[in-house]
Design a protein around this motif. Structure first.
Motif, short mmCIF file in Angstrom:
data_model
loop_
_atom_site.label_atom_id
_atom_site.label_comp_id
_atom_site.label_asym_id
_atom_site.label_seq_id
_atom_site.Cartn_x
_atom_site.Cartn_y
_atom_site.Cartn_z
N SER A 1 0.86 -1.18 0.00
CA SER A 1 0.00 0.00 0.00
C SER A 1 0.90 1.24 0.00
O SER A 1 1.89 1.28 0.74
CB SER A 1 -0.89 -0.03 1.25
OG SER A 1 -1.60 1.17 1.34
N ARG B 1 -12.32 -3.12 -4.76
CA ARG B 1 -12.92 -3.38 -3.43
C ARG B 1 -14.25 -2.63 -3.27
O ARG B 1 -15.12 -3.07 -2.55
CB ARG B 1 -11.94 -3.01 -2.33
CG ARG B 1 -10.89 -4.11 -2.19
CD ARG B 1 -10.16 -4.05 -0.90
NE ARG B 1 -9.33 -5.23 -0.76
CZ ARG B 1 -9.68 -6.31 -0.05
NH1 ARG B 1 -10.84 -6.36 0.56
NH2 ARG B 1 -8.85 -7.35 0.03
N ARG C 1 -8.47 -12.05 0.71
CA ARG C 1 -7.53 -11.44 -0.24
C ARG C 1 -7.42 -12.34 -1.48
O ARG C 1 -7.42 -11.84 -2.61
CB ARG C 1 -6.15 -11.26 0.39
CG ARG C 1 -6.06 -10.13 1.40
CD ARG C 1 -4.62 -10.06 1.90
NE ARG C 1 -4.47 -9.32 3.13
CZ ARG C 1 -4.06 -8.04 3.20
NH1 ARG C 1 -3.80 -7.36 2.11
NH2 ARG C 1 -3.90 -7.45 4.36
N ALA D 1 -2.07 -7.74 -3.83
CA ALA D 1 -1.83 -9.14 -4.22
C ALA D 1 -0.60 -9.71 -3.51
O ALA D 1 0.42 -9.98 -4.14
CB ALA D 1 -1.70 -9.25 -5.73
N GLU E 1 -4.22 -6.78 10.46
CA GLU E 1 -3.80 -7.51 9.24
C GLU E 1 -3.37 -6.54 8.14
O GLU E 1 -3.84 -6.63 7.01
CB GLU E 1 -4.95 -8.37 8.70
CG GLU E 1 -5.42 -9.46 9.64
CD GLU E 1 -6.66 -10.21 9.11
OE1 GLU E 1 -7.60 -9.55 8.62
OE2 GLU E 1 -6.66 -11.45 9.17
S1 PPS Z 1 -5.32 -7.32 -1.58
O1 PPS Z 1 -4.47 -7.86 -0.50
O2 PPS Z 1 -4.64 -7.36 -2.85
O3 PPS Z 1 -6.63 -7.96 -1.62
O4 PPS Z 1 -5.52 -5.78 -1.21
P1 PPS Z 1 -6.24 -4.68 -2.13
O5 PPS Z 1 -7.53 -5.16 -2.64
O6 PPS Z 1 -5.26 -4.16 -3.12
O7 PPS Z 1 -6.62 -3.55 -1.10
C1 PPS Z 1 -5.66 -2.77 -0.63
C2 PPS Z 1 -6.22 -1.41 -0.30
O8 PPS Z 1 -7.06 -1.50 0.84
C3 PPS Z 1 -6.63 -0.59 1.85
N1 PPS Z 1 -6.49 -1.39 3.08
C4 PPS Z 1 -5.56 -2.32 3.36
N2 PPS Z 1 -4.45 -2.75 2.67
C5 PPS Z 1 -3.72 -3.73 3.24
N3 PPS Z 1 -3.99 -4.32 4.40
C6 PPS Z 1 -5.07 -3.94 5.11
N4 PPS Z 1 -5.36 -4.52 6.28
C7 PPS Z 1 -5.91 -2.90 4.59
N5 PPS Z 1 -7.04 -2.29 5.02
C8 PPS Z 1 -7.37 -1.38 4.10
C9 PPS Z 1 -5.42 0.10 1.34
O9 PPS Z 1 -5.83 1.43 1.06
C10 PPS Z 1 -5.05 -0.55 0.05
O10 PPS Z 1 -4.93 0.32 -1.06
P2 PPS Z 1 -3.54 0.72 -1.77
O11 PPS Z 1 -3.96 1.37 -3.04
O12 PPS Z 1 -2.78 -0.54 -2.01
O13 PPS Z 1 -2.90 1.64 -0.82
#
Ligand code: PPS
Length: 570
Positions: free
Chosen positions: A404, A436, A450, A477, A527
């Motif tokens: 992230s 999402r 996930r 991912a 998490e």
């Molecule tokens: S995954 O693991 O690939 O299903 O995650 P993803 O769908 O890319 O979702 C990531 C975005 O959700 C927010 N977010 C979190 N990320 C990681 N861990 C936790 N626990 C979590 N909770 C919320 C976060 O904003 C991610 O967005 P990005 O664009 O990656 O920052």
């Protein structure tokens, strides 16, 4: 159900009831426990019902199964090399006992047949693999199916057929053994040599089959498999359009094309014996076995499972007992000086032998390169070019993965705009947050959720790529195994470019644009990837981009160059 005795082919037992009997059975079956046939069972039951698996009268009982596995013979000593079993879930087996009636239904719930159960048992699948396929290596598609995909309990019993599984494609090319026997008789075809194939046929195959028909003074039946073949094979729709062009190359009235609804096991020698029995049931007198018949490919150490002529050797031993003659053929190769195909065993010193391997043929299709006339026919190549367009016409997926805040979305958006500017393909963005919100709104961040999220993204991306579009995915991912699954799904019908946005966690955390890292450190978000949840970095991505060292413009430019290098854009 009837027993047919034809001039050749011997006794044939099919398992289909008359219309009246079927109607009465349908009414009774409403009260029977139902089993939904798996894809493979669907093919097996078609061959059982239409008599192609004659003398089998249903899925094997335990004594036939054990005898076939061990000795290649049914309990009454009739030669039969392949177990034909109904594998069911443990839970289902608890609902039935010997004497029970089971309604066997297709995926839509249509009643295909009723089985009278005789035995229920748990097989030793490793022993089955060892005896039948000579290995327990799951690189063998038959073994992989047996050990990883089939259900744990076998149910044996005779079947009564209500109707054959329905097919809506190429209806005029589908014939039961009874249909073919009648056609042969009507056409006065006293000797018929069958050729089985799961690949497109080119000039070498035409030459081989033509010679085989000539030497055995027989008419030719081209019978391609349209049930299950080796994973990765060309779909049967494209292949059949190719065969339809190819049959025009034989003298008129000599050759016929008919589809074989068989689920292959890729069992090499045992499979060849099985195919010969099936051909006899279809009324053929001869059966062509070439090099590497029903070959499963290489094992996990890179070695062949079977020798190139093992299948010929085993069938050679049994052909008299079976009452069908094997026409054994070596590989046909093109000799430049003679401008013709000759059997590889007849090559003379000094001749220039030309060949294009399957892999090289695919490469040429992918890159839109020339395929010489000596190798194939124009119509066949054109047909295959439609299925395998050159890369610049194929769809693709750019799959970003990274923590992230690593910069995935920013680069993905820059890339999208550049692709739109270049034109030529529809572009779809599947950003993490976007997905999402729209596709996975009910999911959280457990491993299970996930994985589900990424599988959904993979499914959509594969559909987009298959239809010629560009999908840009930008989720975290975090799991390698799930990314691998997505790669496999997409790569079946399009390009897959994995981009690891490797910006270190310290940089992501320092940016903390959404304030999520602070919340994760404080334990408010659980998490959280990189803090309290794992991230498995890709081992072999197509590109690695660290946004510490480059701007979004530069990063997206690097991806464009990669796409160009791979041939997806001009
Ligand atoms: S995954 O693991 O690939 O299903 O995650 P993803 O769908 O890319 O979702 C990531 C975005 O959700 C927010 N977010 C979190 N990320 C990681 N861990 C936790 N626990 C979590 N909770 C919320 C976060 O904003 C991610 O967005 P990005 O664009 O990656 O920052």
């Amino acid at each position: 159900m009837s027993t047919i005795i034809a001039p050749h082919g011997g006794v044939l037992k099919d398992r289909l009831l008359s219309e009246k009997e079927a109607d009465s059975l349908k009414a009774k079956a409403a009260s029977y426990v139902s089993w939904d046939l798996t894809e493979r069972q669907g093919w097996d039951i078609e061959m059982l019902l239409n008599g192609a698996f004659s003398p089998l009268e249903g899925f094997m009982n335990r004594s036939d199964y054990e005898s076939v596995v061990r000795d290649m013979r049914l309990a009454d000593k009739t030669l039969w090399p392949m177990p034909i079993t109904l594998d069911v879930k443990e839970e289902f087996s608890g609902k039935i006992s010997a004497g029970a009636k089971v309604a066997l239904r297709d995926a839509e719930g249509v009643l295909i047949a009723v089985m009278t159960v005789s035995d229920i048992w748990k097989p030793d699948k490793k022993a089955e693999a060892e005896h039948v396929f000579g290995t327990t290596d799951v690189k063998h598609p038959g073994v992989d199916y047996l050990l990883n995909k089939s259900h744990p309990v076998y149910v044996g019993g005779t079947i009564e057929g209500v109707e054959l599984p329905r097919h809506y494609d190429f209806k005029q090319l589908r014939h039961t053994p009874r249909d073919l026997r009648e056609k042969f008789q009507k056409n006065g075809w006293r000797r018929v040599v069958a050729f089985q194939t799961r690949n497109p046929m080119h000039r070498a195959h035409q030459e081989l089959t033509f010679r085989a028909a000539k030497t055995s003074e027989a008419n030719l039946l081209i019978q391609p498999v349209v049930g299950m073949t080796k994973p990765g094979d060309i779909d049967h729709y494209s292949r059949i359009r190719c065969y339809e062009h190819l049959v025009k190359q034989y003298p008129e009235q000599t050759t016929m094309l008919s589809l074989l609804p068989l689920a292959m096991r890729m069992g090499g020698p045992r499979e060849a014996v099985w195919h010969a029995i099936i051909r006899k049931n279809y009324g053929c007198t001869h059966f062509i076995v070439g090099r590497n018949h029903a070959d499963p490919g290489k094992d996990s150490k890179g070695n062949d499972f079977y020798g190139p002529y093992d299948a010929q050797e085993l069938l050679g031993k049994h052909q008299d007992e079976l009452g069908i003659k094997m026409v054994a053929f070596p590989e046909m190769v093109y000799v430049q000086e003679k401008a013709e195909y000759v059997p590889s065993t007849e090559i003379q010193p000094g001749w220039t032998v030309l060949n294009i391997s399957g892999t090289e043929f695919r490469r040429r299709l992918m890159e839109g390169l020339d395929i010489p006339d000596w190798f194939s026919y124009k119509d066949v190549v054109e047909e295959l070019r439609k299925t395998y367009p050159p890369r610049k016409k194929q769809g693709f997926t750019v799959f970003f993965t990274g923590l992230s805040g690593s910069g995935k979305s920013t680069i993905a958006n820059a890339l999208m705009v550049k692709l739109l500017e270049a034109g030529g393909r529809n572009v779809t963005m599947l950003d993490g947050d976007l997905v999402r919100k729209n596709l996975s709104s009910e999911l959280g961040f457990s491993r299970e959720h996930r994985d589900l999220n990424i599988q959904r993204i993979g499914f959509v991306a594969a559909e987009i790529s298959k239809n010629g579009g560009a999908a840009i995915c930008a989720p975290i991912a975090p799991y390698a195994q799930t990314r691998k699954q997505v790669r496999e799904t997409v790569a079946r019908n399009g390009g897959f470019i994995e981009v690891h946005v490797s910006t270190p966690i310290e940089v992501c955390e320092e940016r903390d644009r959404k304030g999520l890292y602070a919340k994760a450190r404080a334990g408010i978000i659980k998490e959280f990837t990189g803090i309290s949840d794992p991230y498995e970095a890709p081992e072999n991505p197509e590109l690695v981009i660290d946004t510490k060292d480059c701007t979004p413009d530069e990063a997206s430019q690097r991806i464009l160059l990669k796409l160009e290098q791979m041939g997806f854009i001009k």
